[in-house]
Every structure is written in structure tokens, then in C-alpha cells.
Design a protein around this motif. Structure first.
Motif, PDB file in Angstrom:
ATOM      1  N   GLU A  14       0.790  -1.226   0.000  1.00 16.35           N
ATOM      2  CA  GLU A  14       0.000   0.000   0.000  1.00 16.35           C
ATOM      3  C   GLU A  14       0.823   1.278   0.000  1.00 16.35           C
ATOM      4  OE1 GLU A  14      -3.827   1.855   2.415  1.00 16.35           O
ATOM      5  OE2 GLU A  14      -3.079  -0.125   2.955  1.00 16.35           O
ATOM      6  N   THR A  15       2.141   1.189   0.062  1.00 14.15           N
ATOM      7  CA  THR A  15       2.965   2.386   0.055  1.00 14.15           C
ATOM      8  C   THR A  15       4.225   2.162  -0.772  1.00 14.15           C
ATOM      9  OG1 THR A  15       3.971   4.112   1.430  1.00 14.15           O
ATOM     10  CG2 THR A  15       4.249   1.834   2.164  1.00 14.15           C
ATOM     11  N   ILE A  16       4.794   3.258  -1.263  1.00 13.35           N
ATOM     12  CA  ILE A  16       6.063   3.191  -1.978  1.00 13.35           C
ATOM     13  C   ILE A  16       7.168   2.997  -0.948  1.00 13.35           C
ATOM     14  CG2 ILE A  16       7.707   4.510  -3.377  1.00 13.35           C
ATOM     15  CD1 ILE A  16       5.269   3.634  -4.955  1.00 13.35           C
ATOM     16  N   THR A  17       8.030   2.040  -1.189  1.00 14.71           N
ATOM     17  CA  THR A  17       9.129   1.782  -0.254  1.00 14.71           C
ATOM     18  C   THR A  17      10.266   2.763  -0.507  1.00 14.71           C
ATOM     19  OG1 THR A  17      10.230   0.214  -1.716  1.00 14.71           O
ATOM     20  CG2 THR A  17       8.577  -0.689  -0.186  1.00 14.71           C
ATOM     21  N   ASP A  37       8.209  14.275 -14.041  1.00 12.35           N
ATOM     22  CA  ASP A  37       7.234  14.352 -12.957  1.00 12.35           C
ATOM     23  C   ASP A  37       6.982  12.944 -12.438  1.00 12.35           C
ATOM     24  OD1 ASP A  37       5.422  15.431 -11.137  1.00 12.35           O
ATOM     25  OD2 ASP A  37       3.825  15.728 -12.602  1.00 12.35           O
ATOM     26  N   SER A  38       6.465  12.851 -11.225  1.00  6.40           N
ATOM     27  CA  SER A  38       6.079  11.562 -10.651  1.00  6.40           C
ATOM     28  C   SER A  38       4.919  11.791  -9.689  1.00  6.40           C
ATOM     29  CB  SER A  38       7.262  10.911  -9.925  1.00  6.40           C
ATOM     30  OG  SER A  38       7.719  11.738  -8.878  1.00  6.40           O
ATOM     31  N   LEU A  39       4.141  10.737  -9.483  1.00  9.26           N
ATOM     32  CA  LEU A  39       2.988  10.810  -8.597  1.00  9.26           C
ATOM     33  C   LEU A  39       2.730   9.420  -8.042  1.00  9.26           C
ATOM     34  CD1 LEU A  39       0.847  13.049  -7.834  1.00  9.26           C
ATOM     35  CD2 LEU A  39      -0.653  11.914  -9.471  1.00  9.26           C
ATOM     36  N   VAL A  40       2.348   9.342  -6.773  1.00  6.78           N
ATOM     37  CA  VAL A  40       2.012   8.081  -6.123  1.00  6.78           C
ATOM     38  C   VAL A  40       0.498   7.963  -6.056  1.00  6.78           C
ATOM     39  CG1 VAL A  40       2.170   6.757  -3.974  1.00  6.78           C
ATOM     40  CG2 VAL A  40       4.116   8.152  -4.733  1.00  6.78           C
ATOM     41  N   VAL A  41      -0.027   6.815  -6.490  1.00  7.64           N
ATOM     42  CA  VAL A  41      -1.463   6.538  -6.423  1.00  7.64           C
ATOM     43  C   VAL A  41      -1.649   5.286  -5.581  1.00  7.64           C
ATOM     44  CG1 VAL A  41      -3.559   6.007  -7.716  1.00  7.64           C
ATOM     45  CG2 VAL A  41      -1.839   7.538  -8.702  1.00  7.64           C
ATOM     46  N   GLY A  52      -0.632  11.457  -4.261  1.00  9.10           N
ATOM     47  CA  GLY A  52       0.193  12.527  -3.718  1.00  9.10           C
ATOM     48  C   GLY A  52       1.589  12.467  -4.295  1.00  9.10           C
ATOM     49  N   GLU A  53       2.321  13.531  -4.088  1.00 14.29           N
ATOM     50  CA  GLU A  53       3.717  13.613  -4.527  1.00 14.29           C
ATOM     51  C   GLU A  53       4.570  12.727  -3.619  1.00 14.29           C
ATOM     52  OE1 GLU A  53       4.689  15.343  -7.182  1.00 14.29           O
ATOM     53  OE2 GLU A  53       2.672  16.101  -7.528  1.00 14.29           O
ATOM     54  N   LEU A  54       5.706  12.290  -4.117  1.00 18.90           N
ATOM     55  CA  LEU A  54       6.604  11.482  -3.296  1.00 18.90           C
ATOM     56  C   LEU A  54       6.975  12.200  -2.000  1.00 18.90           C
ATOM     57  CD1 LEU A  54       8.971   9.954  -5.973  1.00 18.90           C
ATOM     58  CD2 LEU A  54       7.527   8.686  -4.394  1.00 18.90           C
ATOM     59  N   ALA A  55       7.214  13.502  -2.097  1.00 19.92           N
ATOM     60  CA  ALA A  55       7.620  14.281  -0.919  1.00 19.92           C
ATOM     61  C   ALA A  55       6.507  14.382   0.120  1.00 19.92           C
ATOM     62  CB  ALA A  55       8.075  15.678  -1.342  1.00 19.92           C
ATOM     63  N   ASP A  56       5.259  14.031  -0.250  1.00 22.00           N
ATOM     64  CA  ASP A  56       4.147  14.055   0.697  1.00 22.00           C
ATOM     65  C   ASP A  56       4.225  12.901   1.704  1.00 22.00           C
ATOM     66  OD1 ASP A  56       3.132  16.259  -0.637  1.00 22.00           O
ATOM     67  OD2 ASP A  56       1.672  15.096  -1.795  1.00 22.00           O
ATOM     68  N   GLU A  79      -6.505  13.370 -13.503  1.00 27.71           N
ATOM     69  CA  GLU A  79      -7.061  12.415 -14.470  1.00 27.71           C
ATOM     70  C   GLU A  79      -6.138  11.211 -14.617  1.00 27.71           C
ATOM     71  OE1 GLU A  79      -6.252  15.642 -15.467  1.00 27.71           O
ATOM     72  OE2 GLU A  79      -8.222  16.514 -15.060  1.00 27.71           O
ATOM     73  N   ASP A  80      -4.829  11.479 -14.647  1.00 28.79           N
ATOM     74  CA  ASP A  80      -3.851  10.396 -14.731  1.00 28.79           C
ATOM     75  C   ASP A  80      -3.924   9.506 -13.490  1.00 28.79           C
ATOM     76  OD1 ASP A  80      -2.642  11.402 -17.210  1.00 28.79           O
ATOM     77  OD2 ASP A  80      -1.845  12.996 -15.935  1.00 28.79           O
ATOM     78  N   ALA A  81      -4.076  10.142 -12.334  1.00 29.17           N
ATOM     79  CA  ALA A  81      -4.163   9.397 -11.076  1.00 29.17           C
ATOM     80  C   ALA A  81      -5.406   8.514 -11.062  1.00 29.17           C
ATOM     81  CB  ALA A  81      -4.176  10.367  -9.891  1.00 29.17           C
ATOM     82  N   GLN A  82      -6.531   9.035 -11.533  1.00 27.86           N
ATOM     83  CA  GLN A  82      -7.768   8.248 -11.572  1.00 27.86           C
ATOM     84  C   GLN A  82      -7.636   7.054 -12.515  1.00 27.86           C
ATOM     85  OE1 GLN A  82     -10.729  11.149 -12.599  1.00 27.86           O
ATOM     86  NE2 GLN A  82     -10.955  11.866 -10.497  1.00 27.86           N
ATOM     87  N   GLU A  83      -7.014   7.272 -13.668  1.00 27.82           N
ATOM     88  CA  GLU A  83      -6.825   6.187 -14.624  1.00 27.82           C
ATOM     89  C   GLU A  83      -5.925   5.097 -14.036  1.00 27.82           C
ATOM     90  OE1 GLU A  83      -5.201   5.551 -19.159  1.00 27.82           O
ATOM     91  OE2 GLU A  83      -6.010   7.516 -18.596  1.00 27.82           O
TER      92      GLU A  83
END
Length: 144
Positions: A14-17, A37-41, A52-56, A79-83
């Protein structure tokens, strides 16, 4: 700018290591590609999704901070996050990464110089290439 590609990398937790975030940071400094760019879903066990962003993420702040992170452009959106969330099973996470293929920039510049452009690209998964190589070797061994 060279060609760009949006990758959706999924993980069975459930989380990025820290290890996954560290690998992303190495890409930022490798030279062959540039992380734009990067984003965690996250798809939570109850089925709800968040991003959220990695830094979040508190456990990743020291990993993603620094000079390379400050140059990231905010181009991946809701929209990318939802997809991406639609690809995830409950209790799993995805890392969306928009990369520029820096190594191809010289070719793209040369094409633009003569009025051309890279109009499209297709990403072929490694397992497809491995299967094609296996089939080609089998045909060669059979004398076909």
C-alpha cells in the motif's frame, strides 16, 4: 526535448518503499533519461484511492529531496491518477513516472532541423521481446 513516456509502475503493497523511491532518484541523475514528474497513487484496502507527490510521504522525504527533485515539472494530474487507480487492486500502490528519453534528444533535434518530428512511439514490454527472441531461436534451431 526528446521523446517522453508516462510509465505506471505498480507494487503489491500500500505504500512506496524507500528502495523504490531511491531507484527513481537514481534515474534522475543517470543521464539517459530525465524524470519530468512523478505521482504516487494508492488503492486502499477499502477500495478508495488517493494520490500525492513522493515528498508528501514522510518516510520518503529524505530520499526524494535535493536538487534533482526541485527540477520536476507538475505535469501528471488528477485524471492520470484516476486512470492509474483503475489498474490497482485494493491494498496496492502505483508510481506514475513521466520521463524524457534524453538519449534520443539529438535524434529529435536532427529530425526537427529538417522539418520532421517523432509522431508516435510504442513501448513494447520486455516479456514480449523475450518471447519473440525465444520463438526466433526455436525457428532457427528447427532450420526454418
Amino acid at each position: 526535448m526528446g521523446p517522453a513516456e508516462l510509465l505506471v509502475l505498480t507494487f503489491p503493497q500500500e505504500t512506496i518503499t524507500v528502495e523504490a523511491a531511491s531507484a527513481l532518484c537514481k534515474l534522475r541523475t543517470g543521464g539517459d533519461i530525465r524524470v519530468i514528474d512523478s505521482l504516487v497513487v494508492t488503492r486502499h484496502p477499502d477500495g478508495e484511492a488517493s494520490y500525492g507527490e513522493l515528498a508528501d510521504f514522510e518516510h520518503l522525504r529524505g530520499v526524494v529531496g535535493g536538487g534533482g527533485h526541485a527540477q520536476v515539472l507538475p505535469l501528471i494530474g488528477p485524471e492520470d491518477a484516476q486512470e492509474a487507480a483503475g489498474l490497482l487492486e485494493p491494498g496496492t500502490v502505483a508510481l506514475l513516472v513521466l520521463i524524457e528519453h534524453v538519449w534520443a534528444q539529438a535524434a529529435a533535434d536532427a529530425l526537427r532541423g529538417v522539418g520532421g518530428r517523432i509522431a508516435s512511439g510504442v513501448r513494447i514490454p520486455p516479456e514480449n521481446i523475450e518471447e519473440a527472441v525465444r520463438v526466433a531461436k526455436a525457428r532457427a534451431a528447427a532450420g526454418k
